[in-house]
Enzyme design. Sequence first.
Site, PDB file in Angstrom:
ATOM      1  N   GLN A 168       0.826  -1.197   0.000  1.00 39.79           N
ATOM      2  CA  GLN A 168       0.000   0.000   0.000  1.00 39.79           C
ATOM      3  C   GLN A 168       0.866   1.255   0.000  1.00 39.79           C
ATOM      4  O   GLN A 168       2.088   1.192   0.172  1.00 39.79           O
ATOM      5  CB  GLN A 168      -0.947  -0.009   1.211  1.00 39.79           C
TER       6      GLN A 168
ATOM      7  N   LYS B 267       2.411   7.335   6.537  1.00 41.81           N
ATOM      8  CA  LYS B 267       1.236   6.587   6.103  1.00 41.81           C
ATOM      9  C   LYS B 267       0.024   7.493   6.247  1.00 41.81           C
ATOM     10  O   LYS B 267      -0.190   8.077   7.312  1.00 41.81           O
ATOM     11  CB  LYS B 267       1.056   5.302   6.909  1.00 41.81           C
TER      12      LYS B 267
ATOM     13  N   GLU C  18      -4.489  -0.191   5.444  1.00 44.46           N
ATOM     14  CA  GLU C  18      -3.532   0.207   6.471  1.00 44.46           C
ATOM     15  C   GLU C  18      -3.990   1.527   7.078  1.00 44.46           C
ATOM     16  O   GLU C  18      -4.415   2.436   6.362  1.00 44.46           O
ATOM     17  CB  GLU C  18      -2.119   0.350   5.889  1.00 44.46           C
TER      18      GLU C  18
ATOM     19  N   ALA D 139       6.652   7.708  11.134  1.00 42.99           N
ATOM     20  CA  ALA D 139       7.465   6.766  11.899  1.00 42.99           C
ATOM     21  C   ALA D 139       8.939   7.078  11.668  1.00 42.99           C
ATOM     22  O   ALA D 139       9.387   7.244  10.526  1.00 42.99           O
ATOM     23  CB  ALA D 139       7.163   5.329  11.486  1.00 42.99           C
TER      24      ALA D 139
ATOM     25  N   LEU E 101      14.873   3.960  10.807  1.00 44.15           N
ATOM     26  CA  LEU E 101      16.010   3.322  11.455  1.00 44.15           C
ATOM     27  C   LEU E 101      17.300   3.707  10.732  1.00 44.15           C
ATOM     28  O   LEU E 101      17.258   4.222   9.616  1.00 44.15           O
ATOM     29  CB  LEU E 101      15.819   1.809  11.448  1.00 44.15           C
TER      30      LEU E 101
ATOM     31  N   ASP F 295      -1.073  -9.420  10.335  1.00 48.16           N
ATOM     32  CA  ASP F 295      -0.144  -9.244   9.207  1.00 48.16           C
ATOM     33  C   ASP F 295       1.305  -9.264   9.689  1.00 48.16           C
ATOM     34  O   ASP F 295       2.052  -8.301   9.520  1.00 48.16           O
ATOM     35  CB  ASP F 295      -0.463  -7.925   8.507  1.00 48.16           C
TER      36      ASP F 295
ATOM     37  N   GLU G 112      12.560  -8.439  11.937  1.00 50.11           N
ATOM     38  CA  GLU G 112      13.943  -8.075  11.647  1.00 50.11           C
ATOM     39  C   GLU G 112      14.766  -7.941  12.916  1.00 50.11           C
ATOM     40  O   GLU G 112      14.228  -7.680  14.004  1.00 50.11           O
ATOM     41  CB  GLU G 112      13.995  -6.750  10.868  1.00 50.11           C
TER      42      GLU G 112
ATOM     43  N   ASP H  63       5.805  -2.217  11.205  1.00 44.73           N
ATOM     44  CA  ASP H  63       4.668  -2.335  10.291  1.00 44.73           C
ATOM     45  C   ASP H  63       3.402  -2.843  10.995  1.00 44.73           C
ATOM     46  O   ASP H  63       3.121  -4.038  11.032  1.00 44.73           O
ATOM     47  CB  ASP H  63       5.016  -3.254   9.119  1.00 44.73           C
TER      48      ASP H  63
END
Length: 555
Positions: free
Chosen positions: A243, A259, A280, A363, A366, A432, A437, A452
């Site tokens: 998305q 988002k 989302e 967000a 990183l 989902d 990671e 996410d």
Amino acid sequence: MIKLSRSRSTRTIYLGLAFLSLALHLVLVFFCLSVLQNACVLPTSSNSILRRDAQHPQSISHSSSFSAASSSQKLSAVSHDEENYKRNCEALQHKEKNSSNDATEKDKKLVGARKAIQKINSHSKLEALFKHTLYNLPRPELNDDDWLLRLKKNEDVKDLESKIDGAKDLINSDSHWEEEEEEIGYDKDIWMDRDAHPHWLRFHLGISRWELYDRKDPNVDHLTHYLSTQRILSAVQMNGGTQLKLLMSFPNYGQALMKPMKQSRDAETDVNLFYFSDFERHNAEIAAFHLDRLLGFNRVPPVVGRLINVTTEIREITTDHRLSRTFFTSPAGNVCFYGRCEYYCSTEHPVCGKPHTLEVSLATMLPDLALAPRRSWRSPWRRSYSRTKLAQWEKDPAYCDTVKETPPYNHSTRLVDLIDMAILDFLMSNMDRHHYETFEKFGNDTFLLHLDHGRAFGRHSQDEPSILAPLQQCCRIRRSTLLRLRLLSIPSFRLSDVMRESLVQDPLAEIAPLLSEPHLSALDRRLKTVLQVVQTCQHHHKDVIYNDLEGYDED
């Protein structure tokens, strides 16, 4: 002779009339003075009389010249009345002073009572929670190898720049958080000067082997404020994922994953939609950050809400031609765009401002993969993402036995870390979770990144028990996690209450609550379910609790 006598008689008449007029005026003056003195002396203090005398000396001297005798008779009466009036005034003032002092004391008591009431009413469950021992446990001593990034020396700057130049070869396409960028985001001067570190860099330098950030670090709040207020320099669409999402750039090389708002806060996911077809939600990303922090995990990158102008902060500054070609004005006069992606990127599913204003989540990005490579792991409890097929764990109740014998789940804390993530997902109904990671530098002995969460908080009216499969099948849980869950289940620290209080801190909460009350109530209901599953496990198994709290005796 006759004319002369007439003129003399006329003069006599005129003089008589003049004297008569003068006499009448004198009588009138005496009368007015007496009336004015009787009317004006009593209500006026001696100080005011003296002030008026100084202001009007001519009038006083004029009146005294016409009425010396009468005024001398009246002055004694006036002075006597004035003294009585003065004594009355002093008594009245003393009485008023006493009454005002009493009123002041009453006011002070009332103010004190109000402050006491406000202090009681303003009791913060969130503050009390974070002051609890379980949220202030001793932290392990960190060595140099336990920090993800360290400051570079002068001789290492060239090596750093060469690594940045080779970033394209190191980017892992399997992660939706990585993105190939023209600007890596690290400036040599900023990197070298400790005092000049921007907030996003301080966040990167604070990542350790055991957590993404320290909850007590004030830089986290500074970072979210930075993302919600600073000028947006550029906006480009990010590749990967299903998305629409954009990469926003800020001054001092800061970046954030954006988002957009796709549906209202109160909207529930259609029951006929598969989990991989859901929208989302921007508020889900924000709420996931707050919930992760309340659970004591600190594994979600800081996320904050913001109102942006679709025209001036995306359309007019973007260099992404694919994105810019998707802008249009809706029949309602709103500025819309849809970008390019697998799902919901079309004119039938646009992102629209009102008419230019749009709610988004931002967000924190990183560290770049050139500096801190990450490894993407396929979750053992990954769903099939099929309309007809089931995953192996959905068919085999003893599936966890196989997982426990498979590296890296056969040692260290990887399994209980995965169960922590499953509990987080169940509380917010996130189905989902196909990958997770870790930072490569720390190997297998580190925490899991919680990333996410756009499809979380879709339904509040029903729960999805299958999300708890790792806990149900493995019957293993960290002791610190279990104790915090029990703490959040009691009224003094009720999860829904502290979550509501935490979400109020976000800028978008001024527009509307980020989570509706049914979603908050669902948190309490799901928390009870988690504790019931643990209790069931303890009835059937012995080795359920992984003790990570050596020396902590309060259960």
